[in-house]
Design a protein around this motif. Structure first.
Motif, PDB file in Angstrom:
ATOM      1  N   VAL A   1      36.807  63.610  83.886  1.00 12.58           N
ATOM      2  CA  VAL A   1      36.625  62.063  83.785  1.00 12.58           C
ATOM      3  C   VAL A   1      36.598  61.852  82.249  1.00 12.58           C
ATOM      4  O   VAL A   1      35.644  62.745  81.587  1.00 12.58           O
ATOM      5  N   VAL A   2      36.973  60.980  81.584  1.00 18.69           N
ATOM      6  CA  VAL A   2      36.755  60.309  80.380  1.00 18.69           C
ATOM      7  C   VAL A   2      36.327  59.056  80.329  1.00 18.69           C
ATOM      8  O   VAL A   2      37.062  58.222  81.010  1.00 18.69           O
ATOM      9  N   GLN A   3      35.547  58.561  79.558  1.00 16.19           N
ATOM     10  CA  GLN A   3      35.158  56.932  79.269  1.00 16.19           C
ATOM     11  C   GLN A   3      34.673  56.600  77.919  1.00 16.19           C
ATOM     12  O   GLN A   3      33.822  57.229  77.566  1.00 16.19           O
ATOM     13  N   TYR A   4      35.266  55.308  77.472  1.00 19.83           N
ATOM     14  CA  TYR A   4      35.013  55.317  76.112  1.00 19.83           C
ATOM     15  C   TYR A   4      34.969  53.556  75.729  1.00 19.83           C
ATOM     16  O   TYR A   4      35.662  52.848  76.565  1.00 19.83           O
ATOM     17  N   GLN A   5      33.904  53.325  75.207  1.00 21.02           N
ATOM     18  CA  GLN A   5      33.776  51.758  74.829  1.00 21.02           C
ATOM     19  C   GLN A   5      33.328  51.704  73.376  1.00 21.02           C
ATOM     20  O   GLN A   5      32.125  52.412  73.026  1.00 21.02           O
ATOM     21  N   GLY A   6      33.871  50.868  72.367  1.00 24.51           N
ATOM     22  CA  GLY A   6      33.393  50.939  71.104  1.00 24.51           C
ATOM     23  C   GLY A   6      31.996  49.854  71.128  1.00 24.51           C
ATOM     24  O   GLY A   6      31.683  49.214  72.002  1.00 24.51           O
ATOM     25  N   PRO A   7      31.531  49.766  69.952  1.00 21.42           N
ATOM     26  CA  PRO A   7      30.364  49.016  70.086  1.00 21.42           C
ATOM     27  C   PRO A   7      30.577  47.533  70.317  1.00 21.42           C
ATOM     28  O   PRO A   7      31.632  47.042  69.835  1.00 21.42           O
ATOM     29  N   THR A   8      29.662  46.797  71.046  1.00 25.84           N
ATOM     30  CA  THR A   8      29.711  45.268  70.979  1.00 25.84           C
ATOM     31  C   THR A   8      29.117  44.652  70.259  1.00 25.84           C
ATOM     32  O   THR A   8      29.218  43.409  70.075  1.00 25.84           O
TER      33      THR A   8
ATOM     34  N   LEU B   1      26.055  48.710  58.362  1.00 24.55           N
ATOM     35  CA  LEU B   1      25.916  49.614  57.395  1.00 24.55           C
ATOM     36  C   LEU B   1      26.986  50.616  57.729  1.00 24.55           C
ATOM     37  O   LEU B   1      27.250  51.193  58.667  1.00 24.55           O
ATOM     38  N   ALA B   2      27.861  50.751  56.509  1.00 28.84           N
ATOM     39  CA  ALA B   2      29.152  51.577  56.711  1.00 28.84           C
ATOM     40  C   ALA B   2      28.882  52.966  57.065  1.00 28.84           C
ATOM     41  O   ALA B   2      27.978  53.491  56.690  1.00 28.84           O
ATOM     42  N   GLY B   3      29.804  53.587  57.987  1.00 27.93           N
ATOM     43  CA  GLY B   3      29.645  54.659  58.457  1.00 27.93           C
ATOM     44  C   GLY B   3      28.863  55.101  59.680  1.00 27.93           C
ATOM     45  O   GLY B   3      28.484  56.390  59.882  1.00 27.93           O
ATOM     46  N   GLN B   4      28.091  54.091  60.301  1.00 30.09           N
ATOM     47  CA  GLN B   4      26.895  54.204  61.131  1.00 30.09           C
ATOM     48  C   GLN B   4      27.551  53.468  62.267  1.00 30.09           C
ATOM     49  O   GLN B   4      28.350  52.554  62.157  1.00 30.09           O
ATOM     50  N   THR B   5      26.970  54.109  63.518  1.00 26.38           N
ATOM     51  CA  THR B   5      27.478  53.539  64.732  1.00 26.38           C
ATOM     52  C   THR B   5      26.851  52.307  65.026  1.00 26.38           C
ATOM     53  O   THR B   5      25.772  51.987  64.851  1.00 26.38           O
ATOM     54  N   GLY B   6      27.576  51.294  65.947  1.00 24.81           N
ATOM     55  CA  GLY B   6      27.179  50.182  66.200  1.00 24.81           C
ATOM     56  C   GLY B   6      26.385  50.127  67.482  1.00 24.81           C
ATOM     57  O   GLY B   6      26.179  51.234  67.866  1.00 24.81           O
ATOM     58  N   PHE B   7      26.156  49.282  68.258  1.00 21.79           N
ATOM     59  CA  PHE B   7      25.472  48.873  69.142  1.00 21.79           C
ATOM     60  C   PHE B   7      26.087  48.843  70.693  1.00 21.79           C
ATOM     61  O   PHE B   7      27.005  47.975  70.805  1.00 21.79           O
ATOM     62  N   ASN B   8      25.482  49.351  71.697  1.00 23.21           N
ATOM     63  CA  ASN B   8      26.238  49.392  73.069  1.00 23.21           C
ATOM     64  C   ASN B   8      27.473  50.048  72.860  1.00 23.21           C
ATOM     65  O   ASN B   8      28.466  49.403  73.481  1.00 23.21           O
ATOM     66  N   TYR B   9      27.525  51.308  72.572  1.00 23.55           N
ATOM     67  CA  TYR B   9      28.759  52.021  72.385  1.00 23.55           C
ATOM     68  C   TYR B   9      28.428  53.333  73.363  1.00 23.55           C
ATOM     69  O   TYR B   9      27.293  53.763  73.603  1.00 23.55           O
ATOM     70  N   PHE B  10      29.649  53.754  73.976  1.00 22.60           N
ATOM     71  CA  PHE B  10      29.544  54.972  74.832  1.00 22.60           C
ATOM     72  C   PHE B  10      30.746  55.796  74.665  1.00 22.60           C
ATOM     73  O   PHE B  10      31.976  55.323  74.753  1.00 22.60           O
ATOM     74  N   ASP B  11      30.467  57.130  74.988  1.00 25.83           N
ATOM     75  CA  ASP B  11      31.745  58.223  74.692  1.00 25.83           C
ATOM     76  C   ASP B  11      31.336  59.133  75.671  1.00 25.83           C
ATOM     77  O   ASP B  11      30.569  60.044  75.499  1.00 25.83           O
ATOM     78  N   ARG B  12      31.826  59.059  77.027  1.00 24.05           N
ATOM     79  CA  ARG B  12      31.483  60.023  78.134  1.00 24.05           C
ATOM     80  C   ARG B  12      32.489  60.869  78.487  1.00 24.05           C
ATOM     81  O   ARG B  12      33.816  60.556  78.297  1.00 24.05           O
TER      82      ARG B  12
END
Length: 850
Positions: free
Chosen positions: A225-232, A237-248
């Motif tokens: 399985v693969v599951q991905y969602q970008g930040p909501t 801040l450039a280059g930093q992860t947003g919030f409510n993101y997942f990559d499984r």
């Protein structure tokens, strides 16, 4: 509602339940005379329609039984219902798929889940020496930690939600119930499916299931399985992860062999990877309690629970420019950019599940498992919305910048866990007796560490914000290392490993031994008496290696001054159970049940003295009815229960700024007296016409913890059970429209929950919620020898926005630093901060069966 009003409500509810139970047999028998009972199927599929509701096979009693004839209050989420709701992980059940099951993140983090049933909801069970109150099982294997629970799900056949204490068959830490995930095993025949989908927020998902034909006596099944969602919520801040993101992503392989007649042996290996970021923590208001310096009596709302302050001192700071106050809607972009990298959960496990039908009267089973989880947490979701609160201008003392110039608490933690479990079972029937007997062994080793440096620097003179690099020198004469200034030294206080000031670090070894047995006497075709018991011996040793950056292993003098003692405890319990079941007819089944359970004790690694706490015990009394009527087109299940819990483990939490960061001090104590939990549950399924299925569920849960005397202040304080709505309900509509050889299926479900508390010690409530999910699917599209299903799904259809976690601790005076303090300080008052639920997500999906 007063106590007498509650008593009347319980009596009326009980009377109604008994009345329904008494009236139902005659009605259902009249219906049963005209229709035979439906056949039992393992995975009923509402898409096939049909004139009757299909029965479901469950394994809640360690044997395969009909759900309706099993005298346990439970809900079952089938593979079909999980697909309809687009459930990819356990957190997707947080919207209320089962009214009495509550799922929430710990703090804002997706890397650890809080799971509760019937008001048994631990707030901070992610500590190594603390246990869950609801047992989580995958194919019969108990998972010891909350970490890693949000990993992707592998080809689930069903999820059984067992409600109420399950201490006899499932063991310790199941006083609220158990969540049993059952996956599909190898069939020995060639079969498979491939699924691919896309979604908003850059989301995508895929799954591959391959069931290979038996070769040389070995059947092999592979799942990926693969599951991905970008930040909501975006991070500026450039280059930093947003919030409510997942990559499984995850992989599982299962091999089945049958070495001798009557024996089946499954051996599986699974590996999961989950990169995620927390939900964004917004500043919901500013000084909502109107705190100012003066007498406490003049501002009754500005009062920290459990204190007896007579006066308040200090000043509520003004906000730095750019800070956004928003308590009404989910922010799409964070107001201040902060360093944020994904948290990483890695899970793995080896499982051996062997069954051997030795004789018609007995089946022997062995379940052996090695499992582990490695979790690395990075949580900078609060920005300027949590302590430390910034001063309005730079303050220089002895030539160094002091508190107030650094902010944005970066909560970092590492947890490593390995467990081994072995269970032997004997299951069978002798004459009128159905029996289960077993031996169980569990061995766990857990270690963790945590740090909370500050990642951002605010220059009040220029009004600029900069990012503080770990271990970087800002100005000659003092060093800032992603934390508070450390004058002229290189003491570690940064965010990167090797640069951290360690708030806490601990290590725990736990062993559990148990023997259990359960016997059902089928006195007649209609009367069944079940009795059982489990004896458990728990051993737990733990050490606190670091506290507030003091190494207790080397600085034993400081450890002694702080009152530190290693944890070395042993607990023994015997948990009995008794159930009387009566089949009033082929379609109506009544039961009365007494059950007990317990949750092991431990110690809080968030305290400087490693404060221990004792186990909690629960007794449960339950009556229930399970019925089918209207020629098996309708099904109504009811349950009413009373639970009394002794020595409830409750938490007193505060954030304490220190010289190297901000220490999260959480004291766990056992509340004296009896915690009362009372509830009523109802589940209804109706198929009024062919191809249309209507379902509804309701749970009423009343909880009351007796007030606790806080010895340091001599004040009684109220405590609350978190994430437990008084009223929760859901409903769903499933309709299948035959289109020649195709089927068009429509699904919609709605889920309501009344507002709840998010912290044991605060009466402040979260928001009520109502979430709707939907799916439309066109199936049986012929692709030669294969079949294609295409679908469109949406979660949170109406994009409802509600606060699922509200933290009022930053709106109130600081916790006392000395026993008996009568003056409170408001320098740290800012406002409530909290987390909104996920926004509307939607996507398209295609699945091919071959």
């Amino acid at each position: 509602m007063s106590g007498s009003s509650h008593a009347r409500a319980y009596l009326l509810a009980g009377a109604a339940l008994l009345a329904l139970a008494g009236a139902a047999p005659a009605f259902a028998q009249a219906q049963a005379d005209t229709a035979a009972a439906p056949a039992v199927v393992a995975d009923p599929d509402p898409e096939t329609g049909g004139s009757q509701l299909q029965d479901i096979v469950v394994t809640a009693t360690k044997r395969e039984t009909n759900l309706q004839k099993t005298p346990i209050s439970m809900n079952v989420l089938t593979a079909t219902s999980l697909v309809d709701r687009h459930v990819q992980s356990l957190y997707d059940l947080a919207d209320g798929a089962v009214p009495s099951l509550r799922v929430a993140t710990f703090e804002a983090r997706q890397s650890a889940l809080t799971i509760g049933i019937r008001g048994i909801v631990p707030l901070d069970a992610n500590q190594p020496a603390r246990e869950q109150g609801v047992g989580i099982y995958v194919d019969g294997v108990y998972l010891g930690r909350q970490h890693g629970l949000n990993a992707a799900l592998f080809d689930i056949e069903r999820i059984e939600v067992l409600k109420g204490p399950q201490g006899t068959l499932f063991g310790r830490n199941t006083e609220g119930g158990a969540l049993s995930l059952v996956t599909k095993g190898p069939s020995g025949k060639f079969d498979g499916s491939a699924t691919a989908g896309i979604a908003n927020y850059g989301g995508y998902n895929g799954a591959l299931r391959l069931d290979l034909p038996e070769t040389y006596g070995v059947s092999l099944k592979l799942d990926g399985v693969v599951q991905y969602q970008g930040p909501t919520t975006k991070n500026p801040l450039a280059g930093q992860t947003g919030f409510n993101y997942f990559d499984r992503r995850g992989f599982k392989a299962t091999a089945r062999i049958k070495p001798v007649d009557g024996m089946t042996a499954d051996f599986s290996y699974d590996n999961g990877y989950d990169a995620n970021s927390p939900f964004y923590s917004q500043l919901l208001n500013y000084n909502p309690n109107g705190c100012v310096a003066g007498t406490q009596a003049s501002q009754p709302n500005c009062k920290l629970p459990g204190t007896n302050y007579t006066s308040l001192t200090g000043t509520v700071k003004s906000l730095i420019p750019g800070t956004v106050i928003n308590g009404t809607s989910r922010q799409k972009v964070a107001d201040i950019g902060v360093p944020q990298q994904p948290s990483i959960d890695k899970t793995h496990g080896f499982t051996s599940n062997i069954r051997w039908n030795v004789a018609p009267e007995i089946e022997l089973r062995s379940i052996t498992a090695w499992r582990g989880v490695d979790s690395t947490q990075w949580d900078n979701s609060g920005g300027a919305h949590r302590v430390p609160v910034l001063n309005s201008s730079n303050v220089v003392i002895n030539g160094q910048l002091q508190n107030g110039t650094l902010f944005s608490r970066y909560s970092l933690a590492d947890l490593h866990q390995n467990q081994f479990s072995q269970e032997f079972q004997a299951v069978g029937t002798v004459g009128q007796l159905d029996y289960v007997a077993g031996l169980y062994y569990f061995n766990e080793h857990v270690s963790d560490d945590a740090a909370t440096p500050n990642s951002n620097f605010y220059n009040a003179a220029t009004g600029t914000i900069s990012i503080v690099d770990p271990c970087a020198t800002i100005t000659t004469g003092f060093t800032v290392v992603n934390g508070l200034p450390v004058g002229g030294t290189t003491s570690p206080a940064g965010s990167q490993p090797g640069c951290r000031s360690i708030d806490r670090a601990s290590e725990v070894w736990s062993k559990s031994y148990a023997g259990y047995g359960q016997v059902t006497w089928n006195a007649t075709d209609a009367v069944h008496l079940t009795v059982g018991g489990r004896y458990t011996r728990d051993e737990k040793q733990g050490v606190l290696h670091f506290s507030r950056n003091i190494n207790y292993d080397t600085n034993t003098a400081a450890a002694t001054r702080n009152g530190y003692q290693p944890l070395d405890r042993t607990w023994k319990r015997f948990n009995p159970m008794a159930t009387l079941a009566f089949d009033a007819s082929d379609s109506v089944h009544l039961y009365a049940k007494y059950a007990t359970g317990y949750r092991a004790g431990g110690a809080s690694s968030r305290t400087a003295n490693y404060l221990p706490f004792n186990p909690e015990d629960v007794k449960s009394y339950e009556i229930g009815m399970k019925s089918d009527f209207w020629e098996h087109r309708a099904r109504l299940n009811l349950a009413g229960y009373i639970m009394d819990r002794k020595n409830s483990q409750v938490d007193i939490s505060s954030i304490q700024p220190t010289a190297t960061g901000n220490f999260n001090n959480l004291v766990t104590i056992n509340a004296p007296g009896i915690t009362k939990i009372r509830g009523i549950e109802a589940d209804l399924t109706v198929q009024p016409v062919d191809h249309l299925t209507l379902t509804a569920g309701y749970a009423y849960t009343y909880t009351k913890i007796p007030p606790v005397l806080i010895t340091s202040t001599n004040v009684y304080q109220n405590f609350y059970i978190v994430f437990t709505p008084r009223n929760a309900a859901n409903g769903a509509i499933d309709y299948t429209i035959p289109l020649n050889d195709l089927d068009l299926k429509l699904h919609i479900d709605g889920n309501y929950a009344q507002s709840t508390q998010a912290f044991d010690q605060f009466a402040t409530h979260n928001d009520a919620s109502f979430i709707v999910n939907s799916r439309v699917a066109l199936s049986n599209i012929n692709l030669g020898t294969n079949q294609l299903t295409i679908s469109a799904w949406v979660r949170n259809l109406f994009d409802k926005q509600y606060i699922f976690r509200r933290d009022p601790s930053n709106s109130l005076p600081a916790a006392p630093t000395t026993p008996g303090a009568t003056t409170g300080n408001i320098n740290g008052v800012l406002g409530d901060y909290g987390n909104f639920n996920a926004p509307r997500t939607y996507g398209l999906e295609a699945s091919v069966k071959f």
